[in-house]
Scaffold this active site. Structure first.
Site, mmCIF file in Angstrom:
data_model
loop_
_atom_site.group_PDB
_atom_site.id
_atom_site.type_symbol
_atom_site.label_atom_id
_atom_site.label_comp_id
_atom_site.label_asym_id
_atom_site.label_seq_id
_atom_site.Cartn_x
_atom_site.Cartn_y
_atom_site.Cartn_z
ATOM 1 N N GLY A 112 0.831 -1.192 0.000
ATOM 2 C CA GLY A 112 0.000 0.000 0.000
ATOM 3 C C GLY A 112 0.870 1.249 0.000
ATOM 4 N N CYS A 113 0.257 2.384 -0.295
ATOM 5 C CA CYS A 113 1.037 3.619 -0.388
ATOM 6 C C CYS A 113 1.606 4.027 0.968
ATOM 7 C CB CYS A 113 0.183 4.738 -0.977
ATOM 8 S SG CYS A 113 -1.408 5.000 -0.163
ATOM 9 N N TYR A 114 0.808 3.995 2.029
ATOM 10 C CA TYR A 114 1.331 4.342 3.354
ATOM 11 C C TYR A 114 2.441 3.381 3.799
ATOM 12 C CZ TYR A 114 -2.402 7.787 4.286
ATOM 13 O OH TYR A 114 -3.233 8.874 4.256
#
EC number: 1.2.1.38
Length: 349
Positions: free
Chosen positions: A152-154
């Site tokens: 995921g981006c985070y």
């Protein structure tokens, strides 16, 4: 493989933001031929009708998955939502490699997946063989994988900043606090009230407080690096901008360690990584320094609280946080130069 070999690619979820950014990057990849664009809701339409900025490209029309001749596909990039991706990927022929940008194969414990994503996993037979696609830390496994699960981006921003520090004991694994902020594109293209312009504009709002689904992913990878169970305090915020992500991590330094030690540890860890830059002492990473690029900038600062440090990382959530990392993993899977089609510099101002 030879640098002149053509690899035929399909994009599932081609009408979403991550799918569209993957197409934007892949269109300039010398080894990729896009042979299928799959978007069920827009099937039969040219992609330029959904995304006019692609009008100059000669691309196939959008179709459903059932209309694709999978004998004409070597690799599938999947930008479908979680809970949907695993069932679609399970239908693909075994000879088709998969680079998945959804959350469906990121978590190694399927019980944890069911807990955080609200249902049993639909393809457990594939989950065991999936490789976590944080390129800088799993290159060797990615090179031999059939299915790569892009982070995921985070987690991408957080783990690039903290994994080398947790692995080498430069930071303690308890008391980690992560303050994260992302642009509105991270919420996807579907209509949601909280991302309407008049709702999200001119304001800053936390969301998923204590319950965000990227938490177990962060804890899984930090725990694996440190060799112990890890629990983090993570709070994301929605920022009124389109692209960009910045994570500020507050950490306890290892016994006798300093912020300078942590910075040096990161520099050593990423000495051979073309897209991760540990900025000079005193330089503060900012989203506008990486916008539109596949770069991650990381800065380390001594906290005024003795024994603690502040580690700041920033990425473009749609590029390094999704489509760019997917293409980077593709390059590794096929033995290509890792930077191919990802050389573009950040867009500034």
């Amino acid at each position: 493989m030879t640098s002149t070999q053509t690899i035929r690619a399909a994009v599932l979820g081609a009408s979403g933001y991550t799918g569209a950014d993957l197409i934007r990057l892949a269109a300039r990849h010398p080894n990729i031929e896009i042979t299928a664009l799959i978007a069920k809701a827009h099937a039969g339409q040219p992609l330029a009708k959904v995304y006019p900025h692609f009008a100059s490209l000669d691309l196939p029309a959008l179709v459903t998955s059932d209309e694709v001749d999978w004998n004409e596909v070597d690799v599938a990039f999947c930008g479908l939502p979680h809970g949907t991706a695993h069932s679609e990927i399970a239908k693909l022929p075994e000879n088709v490699k998969v680079v998945d940008m959804s959350a469906d194969f990121r978590l190694r414990d399927l019980g944890t997946y069911a807990q955080w994503y609200g249902g049993e996993h639909g393809a457990p037979e594939l989950a065991d063989g999936a490789v976590y696609g944080l390129t800088e830390h799993y290159r060797d496994a990615i090179a031999d994988a059939r299915l790569v699960a892009c982070p995921g981006c985070y987690p991408t921003a957080v783990l690039l900043a903290l994994l080398p520090l947790a692995k080498t004991g430069l930071i303690a694994t308890d008391g980690i606090i992560i303050d994260a902020k992302s642009g509105v594109s991270g919420a996807g293209r579907s209509l949601k009230q909280n991302i309407l312009f008049s709702e999200a504009g001119e304001g800053l709002s936390p969301y998923g407080v204590g319950t965000h689904r990227h938490v177990p992913e962060i804890e899984q990878e930090l725990g694996a690096a440190a060799g112990t169970s890890v629990t983090v305090n993570f709070t994301p915020h929605l920022v009124p901008m389109t692209r960009g992500e910045l994570c500020t991590c507050y950490v306890q330094l290892g016994t006798g360690k300093t912020a300078d030690d942590a910075r040096q540890g990161l520099e050593d860890a990423y000495a051979g990584s073309p897209f991760v830059r540990v900025v000079e002492e005193g330089v503060i990473p900012a989203t506008q320094h990486v916008r539109g690029s596949n770069y991650c900038h990381i800065g380390v600062f001594a906290d005024r609280i003795p024994g603690r440090a502040i580690v700041i990382s920033t990425i473009d959530n749609l590029v390094k946080g999704s489509a760019g990392q997917a293409l980077q993993n593709f390059n590794v899977m096929y033995g290509l130069d890792e930077t191919t089609a990802l050389e573009q510099l950040p867009l500034f101002p």
